[in-house]
Design a protein around this motif. Structure first.
Motif, PDB file in Angstrom:
ATOM      1  N   VAL A 703       0.863  -1.187   0.000  1.00  0.00           N
ATOM      2  CA  VAL A 703       0.000   0.000   0.000  1.00  0.00           C
ATOM      3  C   VAL A 703       0.898   1.236   0.000  1.00  0.00           C
ATOM      4  O   VAL A 703       1.828   1.336   0.808  1.00  0.00           O
ATOM      5  CB  VAL A 703      -0.924   0.054   1.236  1.00  0.00           C
ATOM      6  N   ALA A 704       0.621   2.165  -0.892  1.00  0.00           N
ATOM      7  CA  ALA A 704       1.319   3.452  -0.928  1.00  0.00           C
ATOM      8  C   ALA A 704       0.273   4.559  -0.829  1.00  0.00           C
ATOM      9  O   ALA A 704      -0.704   4.555  -1.583  1.00  0.00           O
ATOM     10  CB  ALA A 704       2.125   3.598  -2.214  1.00  0.00           C
ATOM     11  N   ILE A 705       0.471   5.483   0.092  1.00  0.00           N
ATOM     12  CA  ILE A 705      -0.504   6.557   0.340  1.00  0.00           C
ATOM     13  C   ILE A 705       0.210   7.903   0.252  1.00  0.00           C
ATOM     14  O   ILE A 705       1.304   8.074   0.794  1.00  0.00           O
ATOM     15  CB  ILE A 705      -1.154   6.406   1.727  1.00  0.00           C
ATOM     16  N   ARG A 706      -0.414   8.846  -0.415  1.00  0.00           N
ATOM     17  CA  ARG A 706       0.130  10.209  -0.440  1.00  0.00           C
ATOM     18  C   ARG A 706      -0.872  11.175   0.183  1.00  0.00           C
ATOM     19  O   ARG A 706      -2.064  10.880   0.268  1.00  0.00           O
ATOM     20  CB  ARG A 706       0.484  10.638  -1.859  1.00  0.00           C
ATOM     21  N   ASP A 707      -0.359  12.306   0.627  1.00  0.00           N
ATOM     22  CA  ASP A 707      -1.165  13.323   1.326  1.00  0.00           C
ATOM     23  C   ASP A 707      -1.809  12.745   2.590  1.00  0.00           C
ATOM     24  O   ASP A 707      -2.992  12.981   2.881  1.00  0.00           O
ATOM     25  CB  ASP A 707      -2.244  13.900   0.401  1.00  0.00           C
ATOM     26  N   THR A 708      -1.033  11.983   3.340  1.00  0.00           N
ATOM     27  CA  THR A 708      -1.566  11.343   4.546  1.00  0.00           C
ATOM     28  C   THR A 708      -2.020  12.386   5.557  1.00  0.00           C
ATOM     29  O   THR A 708      -1.417  13.449   5.709  1.00  0.00           O
ATOM     30  CB  THR A 708      -0.504  10.449   5.205  1.00  0.00           C
ATOM     31  N   PHE A 709      -3.120  12.057   6.268  1.00  0.00           N
ATOM     32  CA  PHE A 709      -3.617  12.934   7.318  1.00  0.00           C
ATOM     33  C   PHE A 709      -2.783  12.755   8.580  1.00  0.00           C
ATOM     34  O   PHE A 709      -2.312  11.659   8.891  1.00  0.00           O
ATOM     35  CB  PHE A 709      -5.074  12.617   7.672  1.00  0.00           C
TER      36      PHE A 709
END
Length: 932
Positions: A703-709
């Motif tokens: 899993v790759a996530i951008r703009d994480t909270f």
């Protein structure tokens, strides 16, 4: 054999708990009836369950019954693929309202979607404006109503929309049964946290024979408190330990004891009781902290209060739930309704309230206690109002859900149309808290003496202290979800490998969240006990809670969203199936998103399967994360001393540093420029059964996530205060009038994160002279994890490492379960294990052979790997009775020592990390069920 293989491939054998039903191929089976088409988690298409190609774990009601777990929170905590979930113990000193969530692979509770019978549920009413607890509270699901749990460890945003980046957990309740089941149970840990439970399930009518069915389930359970004094590993804030060939000491304390500490004329924190008697009072220990400001040396020498001794480390709890499901046939279709009502009451208690009061020069208190110590000016006393008793939080979390719908076949389509309403309402009452102004007035009048010990106040002072206690509502919230959904699936055409299937759907959602702090929590009362409003014609001063600057703001925010999706399953040749899905979502408050997924399943032989998927995901911020106003938000998780850089930041904000080693006030608020998180995820796995007695498989996922909270880490900001000028503010202490520096933990898009791991399982079967033996090993292994704490910043990892990210991801976590079936008995011995990790760097005292402090060091302690064993036996003498008895944590293994004290969603417990280890210890239990 082919049918059994399909069943195995769809369920992932017995992942997670290792207690799911065994693949059918392991047993001699009579000829099976034709399998019915059903909807499986991870797909919108009604099809034979065995045909699924995604990694879905199934845990059955029988497996849950045999495992010894007593709640959904306990169940998910035992799944090897679950990491990073919040437990009930986090409420000890934290305002969690008893929330228990689920996080798959430590990707996040807010990114793990929870469904009930395939339908979305309202988020927790006690969620915070930073996004904590913005998921579903597992306490709302009655264990006795569950037929099975399906856990999809693959992102499925293309089908379900936001929140499904990490995966999906679908709780499926019992249906179409006519029997009754009465179950009673009792769990017995040592010296506390004992549980009693009762459940009743009854079905009426047969859908096939009568054309209708109603299922009713009621459950009730109670648990007593567990105090820190009942566990040697958790009963004090002063601990010694060995590491690196040396002896160390660490102290966890509060600078506000009884009798009080004060600031001398140099600004050093000292203890008058220590100066006059030469020793620290009961429940305190001596703390010495040298430091330098502008080249001048200072020493804080005072008595720290051992608040750990006063904790209840497992809260007292009562839960009730009622589940009603009805189905009837009409016009060739099924009309159905599901209603769930639940209530959880929890009480947690911590040390009496600490705070600060002003001591002016020339007053009787100043002349009596401080002038003899050389203190000539106005000062501040750091005091604990011990005579008011423990601070208590009484939390009530109520949940209601109602689903009405129709399903069946129409014009060649399998369809499901439904309306769903759910509501989570949370109320938090407090006691043991006074108003800061009320305490200040008592001190300035001379009635309250902060320099005497517990129970030594005058009778008039004690009566006045009791009169300041606020008992009542403090804070809460309400979260609602209204949803209308229509899904359908049908066969399109015949391909070489079978029928091409199409699934489509549309949904309309309305979310609403209301934060409902009391007038006291808002800082809008002059007299909290009497309920007198401040301001007005009389110009009455507003009071706040003693010990913290509490001024929460009420708000209500709403959001509308709509989505449409389509899914195709294409068996292009006999042994190869391809899948594709796409979804479009539109949100009223920040725009639209398009997500998609592609998958495949290849079966070159009847006993081997390869499967995989790739897709992108989307996660919307919560309504509070976007809309909440900047406001007080508790205190930092760690204590900090005033470094020269921190002193410079305080001066720039027109504020003061906190004296000594202290927690700082926090500010937080919504961010209307917050962008949604975007993800990419993929899985690749296989299932293989080389022969009848052995089956195995593995799924690698990423899993790759951008703009994480998130919020900038307090540890990072306090370590480099000048680098983050926008992370600071100030708060005025009502009791003293002093304006102290405050940390601003506002919502931000922090950057990117990546995670990759493998879920392994292997099941072996062997027929012994004593019965059939089944051995199941399930391991979730993390290969990579890293994340940023600011845009374009450095990457940090939590794998076997508790440091910058504020959490731990265990590199290996698993269960080895061995079951022997002999006649009417089924006995299971299980091993549950977690690998070790490096703890956060912690400042500790160095001791010599005589136990004397010789200096201080920053130590990164290596926390040991941890394993426990469970033993349980299920006795089923006939079709009517079933008795399950066992012992959890058979060897009474204590949690490993952990010196650090900070971390996301952590309680006030010390000496171990309550997020990862259970303090209850050896627990004997028994459950008896009667079916009729």
């Amino acid at each position: 054999m082919a049918q059994s293989l399909r069943l195995m491939f769809s369920s992932g054998v017995a992942l997670g708990l290792g207690v799911a039903a065994l693949p059918a191929m392991a047993q001699e089976q009579p000829e099976q009836p034709a399998m019915q088409r059903v909807e499986v988690t991870g797909s919108s298409i009604k099809r034979i369950a065995a045909e699924g190609a995604l990694p879905v774990t199934t845990v059955t009601a029988e497996a849950i019954r045999a495992s010894g777990v007593t709640s959904m929170a306990d169940l998910v905590q035992r799944m090897s693929t679950v990491q990073g979930s919040t437990g009930e113990s986090a409420s000890v000193g934290g305002q969690t309202f008893g929330f228990s969530g689920i996080s798959i692979h430590n990707v996040g509770e807010t990114r793990t979607l929870v469904l009930l019978n395939g339908k979305r549920l309202a988020q927790f009413g006690g969620q915070t404006l930073t996004g904590f607890a913005a998921g579903f509270d597992l306490n709302s699901i009655p264990l006795s109503a569950i037929d099975r749990v399906e856990l999809l460890t693959d992102g499925a945003s293309a089908l379900y929309g936001a929140d499904a980046i990490a995966g999906v957990v679908n709780f499926i309740t019992k249906r179409d049964r006519t029997d009754a089941d009465i179950t009673v149970g009792y769990s017995h840990p040592k010296d506390g946290a004992r549980e009693r439970r009762f459940s009743l399930t009854k079905g009426f009518g047969s859908l096939d024979e009568d054309g209708w069915n109603v299922m009713l389930t009621f459950g009730h359970d109670e648990r007593t408190k567990l105090t820190s004094g009942s566990r040697s590993f958790a009963n004090t804030g002063e601990r010694t330990f060995s590491a690196n060939g040396k002896q160390y000491r660490i102290q966890q304390f509060s600078a506000s004891p009884i009798p009080a500490n004060v600031l001398n004329d140099r600004g050093e924190l000292i203890s008058p009781a220590l100066r006059t008697s030469g020793s620290c009072p009961t429940k305190t220990f001596r703390v010495t902290q040298p430091y330098t400001i502008d080249g001048e040396n200072f020493v804080d020498d005072y008595c720290g209060y051992d608040f750990v001794k006063d904790l209840e480390i497992f809260p007292e709890r009562k839960r009730d739930s009622l589940m009603l499901s009805g189905t009837t046939k009409a016009f060739g279709q099924e009309l159905y309704a599901d209603v769930l009502l639940s209530q959880t009451k929890q009480s947690s208690r911590i040390a009496p309230v600490p705070g600060q009061v002003s001591i002016d020069a020339g007053t009787a208190l100043h002349n009596q206690y401080l002038v003899p110590l050389g203190i000539t000016g106005d000062t501040v006393a750091f005091y604990r109002l011990f005579d008011l008793g423990q601070r208590t939080s009484n939390d009530i979390a109520q949940f209601a859900s109602a689903v009405f719908g129709s399903r069946g076949s129409f014009a060649g389509w399998d369809y499901d149309a439904s309306y769903n309403f759910s509501k989570s309402k949370v109320r938090g009452d407090i006691s043991g808290y006074p108003g800061a102004l009320a305490v200040s007035n008592l001190t300035s009048s001379g009635l309250l003496d902060p320099f005497v010990g517990p129970g030594q106040q005058s009778a008039a002072a004690q009566q006045a202290i009791s009169a300041t206690a606020y008992n009542g509502y403090w804070d809460g919230g309400v979260s609602e979800l209204n949803s209308v959904a229509l899904t359908g699936s049908r066969s399109l055409m015949q391909l070489a490998g079978g029928a091409m299937m199409l699934g489509v759907g549309v949904n309309f959602n309305r979310e609403e969240f209301s934060s409902k702090p009391s007038l006291f929590a808002q800082g809008a009362l002059a007299d909290p006990v009497a309920g007198t409003l401040c301001g007005g014609a009389a110009g009455l001063e507003c009071d706040q809670r003693f010990g913290d600057a509490a001024s929460s703001l009420p708000y209500t925010a709403k959001r509308n969203s709509k989505g449409v999706f389509a899914e195709l399953v294409m068996p292009v040749i006999k042994n190869l199936e391809l899948g594709a899905a796409a979804r479009y979502d539109h949100y009223s408050d920040f725009g639209s998103a398009l997500t998609g997924k592609a998958s495949f399943k290849w079966s070159p032989t009847t006993n081997f399967l390869v499967r995989g998927s790739v897709g992108n995901g989307f996660h919307a911020p919560t309504v509070p994360q976007v809309n909440a106003a900047l406001q007080s938000f508790g205190v930092t998780s760690e204590n900090y001393t005033c470094s020269p850089e921190l002193q410079q930041v305080a001066a720039a904000n027109g504020a003061l540093c906190r004296p000594g080693s202290a927690q700082y006030d926090q500010l937080a608020g919504g961010n209307q420029t917050l962008k949604p998180e975007k993800s990419r995820q993929a899985t690749l796995g296989f299932r293989y059964e080389p022969f009848r007695a052995l089956s195995l498989g593995a799924d690698i996922w990423t899993v790759a996530i951008r703009d994480t909270f998130g919020q900038l880490s307090e540890q990072v900001v306090f370590a480099n205060p000048l680098q983050f000028p926008n992370s600071w503010g100030s708060q005025v202490d009502i009791a003293t009038g002093r304006n102290y520096l405050a940390f601003k933990a506002d919502n931000q898009n922090l950057g990117k994160s990546y995670a990759t791991g493998i879920d392994w399982d292997i099941t072996g079967r062997y027929r012994t002279p004593w019965g059939a033996l089944t051995s199941q090993l399930n391991i979730s292994q993390m290969l990579r994890e890293k994340g940023q704490l600011e845009q374009n910043g450095e990457y940090f990892s939590a794998i076997a490492n508790f440091a910058e990210l504020g959490t731990v991801t265990f590199r290996n976590r698993g269960t080895w379960r061995n079951t022997l079936k002999t006649g009417n008995f089924s006995t299971t011995l299980s091993a549950n294990f977690k690998s070790g990790y490096r703890d956060q760097e912690t400042l500790v005292d160095v001791l010599d052979a005589g136990g004397n402090v010789t200096g201080q060091e920053e130590v990164r302690y290596k926390v040991k790997s941890f394993a426990t064993f469970d033993l349980q036996t299920v006795w089923t003498p006939n079709a009517t009775w079933s008795v399950t008895a066992g012992v959890l944590n058979l060897a009474d293994k204590e949690p490993p020592f952990v010196p650090s004290t900070s971390g996301a969603n952590r309680g006030q417990q010390f000496g171990y990390d309550d997020r990862y280890y259970d303090a209850r210890g050896r627990t004997a239990y028994i459950n008896a069920s009667y079916r009729f």
